[in-house]
Design a protein around this motif. Structure first.
Motif: not given
Lengths: 453, 453
Positions: A16, A22, A35-36, B66-69, B163, B166, B170
């Motif tokens: 995270k 996360f 989760y992403d 990014l690899d989001s759902a 995201n 975030h 990060f």
């Protein structure tokens, strides 16, 4: 001074904090067991997948690739048995209207702990169990009311069986040969658990290896060992990895043998990958349901048969989690605790960080030159923010194997220091040799330093 | 003697013949507008995606991944406007019960050609148009009857907006910076067309580039040019590629400018990729629906704002189709027509084929040694079956840039011939230099030979 103090909490927290993995849709309160993957997570999983492809496609002659659709013809799942049998036993509570998996009641939450005895829950009034299919359904085509009900695939494997006959032609292959696939699958799991270990949407790396029936047992042994070795080669410690054959009562009815590659997660031994000797069950089913002959015919001998199949089925998420757990380490440097991911360099999200010691005296400019040269060949990061020790720690935490520091000497003799993540050794190397030297190190065999600690 | 005789029929036929892309679920009669990628198709699309990632992640400092759902929180699609507005106008036929897209009636099929005038179809008795949402729906969670309705994402973009906040933490990024993503999206298209050009399930390569509002126009210009140049660098001929700004009446209500990168397919100019100046529409919507503050705060100046967004949105399938069409060529060798894919070497599924001239005299053994050495570094193929000319043709057809032939001289002096796919020149090279030489050629800038014909 290395400790093996890894816990799931530390892994989740690191993931995270550094944006590796996360909770998905967090600004809307999240969505269960989804989760992403963030920046370093994408780089890491891309490397895991690339290594899997490389071991099967690039380093061998007998495996070919496929990327079949997620939404396949619905008859696929009748033939495979998923429509009839891919289900969990569920019980409903007549009071609170919630639903639980009967075989996992002890870990569910329903106000007070529900009882297993129907009607005797402290708060819950449970029904008898019913079967609940785990496939996600949707409707495809122009007419919603009368459109076709289709499923999101619960496994990538069936797409391979559907295309088996094609591959005999396109790929000029004959058994023994394999078809490999990487892609998303979906299961409407009731009980999800352990971070990315079991999620509703997950990425598989599956192969079906088609063999003459008489060779099935020997290929089953071969693939068990080969898949076990893949994890070892990528740095998993042998005492944290084992092959566990299924007990007879765990076996699917069509399987004559299945073994799991299991990893010793901080929680316990759990399945990373299953290698199954599936016989000709799937091809038989699809031949029957499609009314097509799926036999292989040997044009030389005239022999014809339905091949048997060995299936190594791995998950990108689980493999990634195992690599993270196995790499996680803490040690002490100058009285401070350091978190470090001792990842195999081939898996590391970033191969090298380029750091000017100070943000002046021409150092950033030289560092930028180095970045420009290296990034043609590998993933690198430039960082000029903060004390050098802090910048090293940031790289250690994401597993960057080499940190390259530009200092005052660099301006005089065009050399830099290369700091090793694990040994902490610093070596001076000429800028002109740097790219070749790092590539050489990347290709060299690697051994986890945790084995020696 | 090169012709530009490419047609969609030829591309479809080559793709089927060599197992690049073909109808999905064919043994069950297929499933509309859904395709599977075979061995060479996977290698090719993996290369397309790798080049896209490389250009954004590896070669730059200001883009993260990014690899989001695929299944996100359903509020996502309320906020984005997809629940209310992502729909096509459909008309039903009262007689035959079929459904058509009102704006595409002329290309639909319904027995006889339907008329556009309601009630006046030759066979069809059409209703007034209704809006039909293109998102696939399904149900997630343990209770099917009362479970949550969720959607398969119709675009990857929204996962990025969710995201955004975030990433400020990060990734230690501040605008201008981009978040890039590759993944599957799903649209229940009524009218599908042109092979893999428009399919219900498709893979996107999208980036959202967040900028201070005052810089939006300059970054919009920058990304239009940069994305155009990406295709050119990978070999698309400039006279087959153009940037077309949308007319004011084509623009989405929130967009202050959109341009399409268009490719001259054999059928016509069509969209490959859209680059949109989206303003702060999406972040505004998600801030409102999530009740979260998504502003960027500059800690130095204290300035706070919702960034504006430039979105280059490309499709893996469309890009692949364009690369195939642009590479497709036929020429004449020794009186025979040859089909050849003049693909950029970085995109070619196989980099080198290793061919023993004859299947004896120790030639296969030396060829195998070469394969073993090369495959550590690149995708190669070994082929000893059939006349050498026929083996060259098989490689030409899948775009392999170099064919390496082991002949009698090889056994004497450890040299091989390297045949160039395009120039047909054959050069003798020492086996010991081969891997480095091929890597050098792979990295060299490349120019389509079709430009000179």
């Amino acid at each position: 001074m290395s400790t093996d103090a890894v816990t799931m909490e530390k892994i989740v927290s690191l993931c995270k904090r550094r944006g590796i993995v996360f909770q998905s849709s967090e600004i809307y309160g999240g969505i269960g067991a989804t989760y992403d993957y963030g920046h370093y997570g994408v780089l890491l999983t891309n490397n895991v997948k690339a290594q899997w492809w490389k071991s099967l496609l690039q380093e061998r002659d007998d495996v070919v690739a496929l990327d079949s659709a997620i939404i396949q013809h619905p008859k696929t799942w009748e033939a495979s048995g998923h429509v009839a049998g891919f289900s969990d036993p569920l019980v409903d509570c007549r009071t609170c209207k919630r639903r639980f998996r009967e075989d996992k009641l002890e870990i569910s939450e329903c106000g007070e702990q529900p009882s297993k005895i129907p009607g005797q829950g402290k708060n819950c009034d449970l029904t008898e169990a019913r079967q609940f299919n785990l496939m996600f359904k949707t409707t495809v085509g122009p007419v919603e009311e009368t459109g076709s009900t289709v499923f999101l695939r619960p496994e990538t494997a069936q797409g391979i069986f559907l295309n088996f006959k094609h591959y005999l032609q396109f790929a000029r292959k004959k058994p023994p040969f394999g078809i490999a696939q990487v892609g998303k699958s979906f299961r409407n799991e009731i009980t999800t658990e352990n971070f990315i270990f079991r999620t509703r949407e997950f990425e598989q790396m599956e192969m079906e290896f088609f063999v003459p029936p008489a060779q099935a047992d020997q290929w089953y042994e071969y693939w068990k060992q080969t898949r076990y070795d893949w994890y070892i080669k990528l740095g998993i410690r042998p005492d944290h990895l084992r092959l566990r054959p299924h007990d007879p009562d765990e076996l699917s009815h069509y399987s004559s043998g299945t073994s799991d590659v299991e990893y010793l997660f901080p929680t316990d031994w759990s399945e990373l990958e299953g290698i199954a000797n599936r016989g000709n069950f799937d091809l038989t089913q699809h031949a029957e349901h499609s009314k097509q002959n799926l036999e292989y015919v040997d044009t030389a001998s005239g022999e014809r048969y339905l091949p048997h199949v060995i299936e190594p089925a791995a998950g990108v998420g689980r493999a990634t989690l195992a690599f993270l757990c196995d790499a996680y380490d803490e040690d002490e440097i100058d009285g401070e605790t350091r978190t470090v991911l001792r990842l195999h360099p081939q898996l590391a999200p970033v191969k090298a960080a380029v750091l000017p010691l100070v943000k002046k005296d021409g150092q950033p400019e030289v560092a930028r030159e180095i970045v420009t040269e290296l990034r043609e060949r590998m993933q690198v990061e430039y960082d000029e923010g903060g004390a050098i020790g802090r910048r090293y720690r940031r790289q250690d935490e994401i597993g960057t194997p080499w940190s390259i520091t530009v200092d005052h000497q660099t301006l005089e003799d065009r050399t830099v220091t290369v700091r090793d993540r694990d040994s902490l050794a610093q070596e001076r190397i000429a800028i002109s040799d740097l790219a070749d030297e790092l590539e050489r190190r990347l290709r060299a065999p690697w051994r986890s330093p945790k084995l020696d600690s």
